[in-house]
Motif scaffolding. Structure first.
Motif, PDB file in Angstrom:
ATOM      1  N   ILE A 259       5.571   8.696   8.915  1.00 53.86           N
ATOM      2  CA  ILE A 259       6.433   9.856   8.690  1.00 53.86           C
ATOM      3  C   ILE A 259       6.749  10.014   7.203  1.00 53.86           C
ATOM      4  N   LEU A 260       7.067   8.903   6.554  1.00 58.08           N
ATOM      5  CA  LEU A 260       7.384   8.967   5.122  1.00 58.08           C
ATOM      6  C   LEU A 260       6.163   9.364   4.295  1.00 58.08           C
TER       7      LEU A 260
ATOM      8  N   THR B  42      12.561  -1.891   7.959  1.00 60.13           N
ATOM      9  CA  THR B  42      12.872  -1.551   9.348  1.00 60.13           C
ATOM     10  C   THR B  42      12.658  -2.761  10.253  1.00 60.13           C
TER      11      THR B  42
ATOM     12  N   ILE C 244       7.536   4.862  11.128  1.00 66.71           N
ATOM     13  CA  ILE C 244       8.391   5.107   9.959  1.00 66.71           C
ATOM     14  C   ILE C 244       7.530   5.294   8.715  1.00 66.71           C
ATOM     15  N   MET C 245       6.555   4.417   8.539  1.00 69.29           N
ATOM     16  CA  MET C 245       5.665   4.518   7.390  1.00 69.29           C
ATOM     17  C   MET C 245       4.884   5.820   7.415  1.00 69.29           C
TER      18      MET C 245
ATOM     19  N   LEU D 259      10.800   9.719  17.376  1.00 67.50           N
ATOM     20  CA  LEU D 259      10.287   9.864  16.006  1.00 67.50           C
ATOM     21  C   LEU D 259       9.066  10.777  15.955  1.00 67.50           C
TER      22      LEU D 259
ATOM     23  N   GLU E  63       7.049  13.400   4.808  1.00 66.15           N
ATOM     24  CA  GLU E  63       7.955  13.441   3.659  1.00 66.15           C
ATOM     25  C   GLU E  63       7.211  13.416   2.326  1.00 66.15           C
TER      26      GLU E  63
ATOM     27  N   VAL F 117       7.163   1.242  16.002  1.00 63.97           N
ATOM     28  CA  VAL F 117       8.264   1.957  15.338  1.00 63.97           C
ATOM     29  C   VAL F 117       8.134   1.838  13.820  1.00 63.97           C
ATOM     30  N   CYS F 118       7.841   0.629  13.345  1.00 66.56           N
ATOM     31  CA  CYS F 118       7.693   0.424  11.894  1.00 66.56           C
ATOM     32  C   CYS F 118       6.501   1.203  11.353  1.00 66.56           C
TER      33      CYS F 118
ATOM     34  N   ALA G 276       6.906   3.985   1.288  1.00 63.52           N
ATOM     35  CA  ALA G 276       6.757   3.993   2.746  1.00 63.52           C
ATOM     36  C   ALA G 276       6.533   2.593   3.316  1.00 63.52           C
TER      37      ALA G 276
ATOM     38  N   ALA H 236       9.667   0.497   3.273  1.00 60.51           N
ATOM     39  CA  ALA H 236      10.594   1.041   4.268  1.00 60.51           C
ATOM     40  C   ALA H 236      10.248   0.537   5.664  1.00 60.51           C
ATOM     41  N   ALA H 237       8.947   0.458   5.974  1.00 66.06           N
ATOM     42  CA  ALA H 237       8.518  -0.064   7.274  1.00 66.06           C
ATOM     43  C   ALA H 237       8.874  -1.540   7.408  1.00 66.06           C
TER      44      ALA H 237
END
Length: 418
Positions: free
Chosen positions: A108-109, A127, A105-106, A164, A113, A101-102, A120, A123-124
């Protein structure tokens, strides 16, 4: 026992063990059930010897040696975090998919994004901290068994990962910094600088500890043992660096590949940090106290709930780093990131390295040594052409053996009063 004595200014005699007495005392502790990392180290040596003889042309190559660090990085980092949880006699079954998941997140950013790595990556990591905080609160404050909480999280994080990634898409990573973390190597010069710094730093810590304890007339390891530790580490590091700084590119005319993998100093940094935290801080002493006897720790005024929450935070934080590195290695993330055998290998690495499943006994170095055992098994058996099924069976048997050794050692230690 052969010892020497010195007389202090106050006329008090301080006993100083010799090398021979130190060796005998160590052997007595081993016979009494205090095995430490000895079984894992011996197992690693035996496995390395077996695969070196079976596949000397490939297993001993500089390319394969470097790959061992890159392939095992995720397992080592998750196992480091699991050591903290296991020290309390708890378990975290969600660490594998939490890393996925972490990592997602990285990714995706970074990709979807268009954000920079310095946004990024934190942010991971954040999380991971939030995940650990939630798990820790559920276990410590609501009293739900960690097995149940993390099993539910294990299932839930799979769903979050699929959500995600919108049902199963693959997100590629193009950011050069992130890709370099678990793919590139330091230059030959910086590889040797890193090695020298590690040796000098280890020597300083060992000799300074010896000096401080000797100046206070406290029992300390003999100087000969201290020097042997420093010399042994120096030989090991220099030999490893000499191998890793060889040219290992398949086609050196197109590109050169030399140096210590970048992931190695990252592992070393966290090993030093967490070893210091557990061994030299009040927090570390509290972790061992809670793991040894929760009720006694509570009566001693230790904030047990905070300690329990904190170990889950550390575990998920380290899982996030593992997720970042596995995404870096693959240059992509998919719904299987953090799944498959990652969790089992990570728990296995911590236990095989010497961390007790019963709580109260273990060090962060256990995760690194156990991770090396897991990496060597997986890599060596793969080179020998064994099927994944056979590798799982062998790894499972080794994990069972490690758990059995731990149980027997605890029984022996209890019987001998160690």
């Amino acid at each position: 026992m052969t010892t020497t004595t010195t007389t202090t200014a106050g006329g008090i005699q301080a006993v100083k063990p010799t090398v021979s007495s130190h060796v005998r005392d160590y052997w007595a502790r081993v016979r009494g059930g205090d095995l430490g990392t000895l079984p894992a180290v011996l197992g690693l040596l035996v496995l390395t010897l077996i695969f070196s003889v079976a596949r000397p042309d490939t297993f001993l190559s500089a390319l394969n040696f470097a790959n061992l660090f890159n392939q095992g990085a995720q397992v080592v980092f998750i196992a480091m975090g699991l050591v903290f949880v296991l020290l309390l006699g708890e378990i975290d079954l969600s660490a594998g998919f939490a890393s996925g998941v972490c990592g997602a997140i990285m990714a995706i950013l970074l990709t979807d994004e268009g954000m920079a790595w310095y946004v990024a990556v934190p942010a991971a990591l954040l999380t991971g901290i939030v995940i650990g905080l939630v798990l820790g609160v559920l276990v410590a404050k609501l009293g739900i068994p960690s097995f149940v909480v993390t099993l539910a999280a294990f299932l839930g994080f799979q769903g979050i990962l699929l959500t995600l990634l919108e049902g199963g898409k693959n997100i590629s990573i193009t950011d050069e910094f992130v890709r370099s973390l678990n793919n590139d190597s330091m230059s030959v010069l910086w590889s040797w600088v890193f090695t020298i710094v590690c040796i000098v730093g280890f020597a300083f810590v060992q000799l300074n500890r010896y000096r401080r304890r000797a100046s206070k007339n406290l029992i300390t390891d003999p100087l000969g043992i201290v020097l042997m530790r420093i010399g042994g580490l120096a030989v090991l590091f220099i030999a490893a660096t000499a191998v890793l700084t060889q040219e290992r590119a398949i086609n050196a005319a197109i590109t050169s590949l030399k140096g210590v993998p970048i992931v190695v100093p990252i592992i070393a940094a966290f090993l030093v940090i967490w070893t210091f935290v557990l061994g030299r801080t009040t927090y570390g002493r509290h972790v061992y106290a809670v793991g040894g006897n929760t009720e006694a720790a509570r009566r001693a005024g230790i904030p047990v709930d905070r300690i329990r929450i904190s170990v889950f935070v550390i575990c998920s934080f380290m899982a996030a780093i593992g997720g970042i590195l596995v995404v870096s290695r693959a240059s992509s993330v998919d719904p299987n990131t953090g799944g498959s055998n990652i969790l089992l290998y990570s728990v296995g690495a911590a236990v095989i390295g010497g961390t007790s499943l019963f709580g109260g006994k273990g060090k962060v170095i256990n995760a690194v040594i156990g991770g090396a055992v897991i990496a060597v098994i997986d890599n060596g058996m793969g080179l020998m052409g064994f099927s994944p099924g056979t590798r799982y069976i062998v790894t499972g048997l080794i994990l069972l053996t490690a758990a059995s050794v731990d149980a027997l050692a605890r029984r022996r230690a209890s019987a001998t009063g160690n």
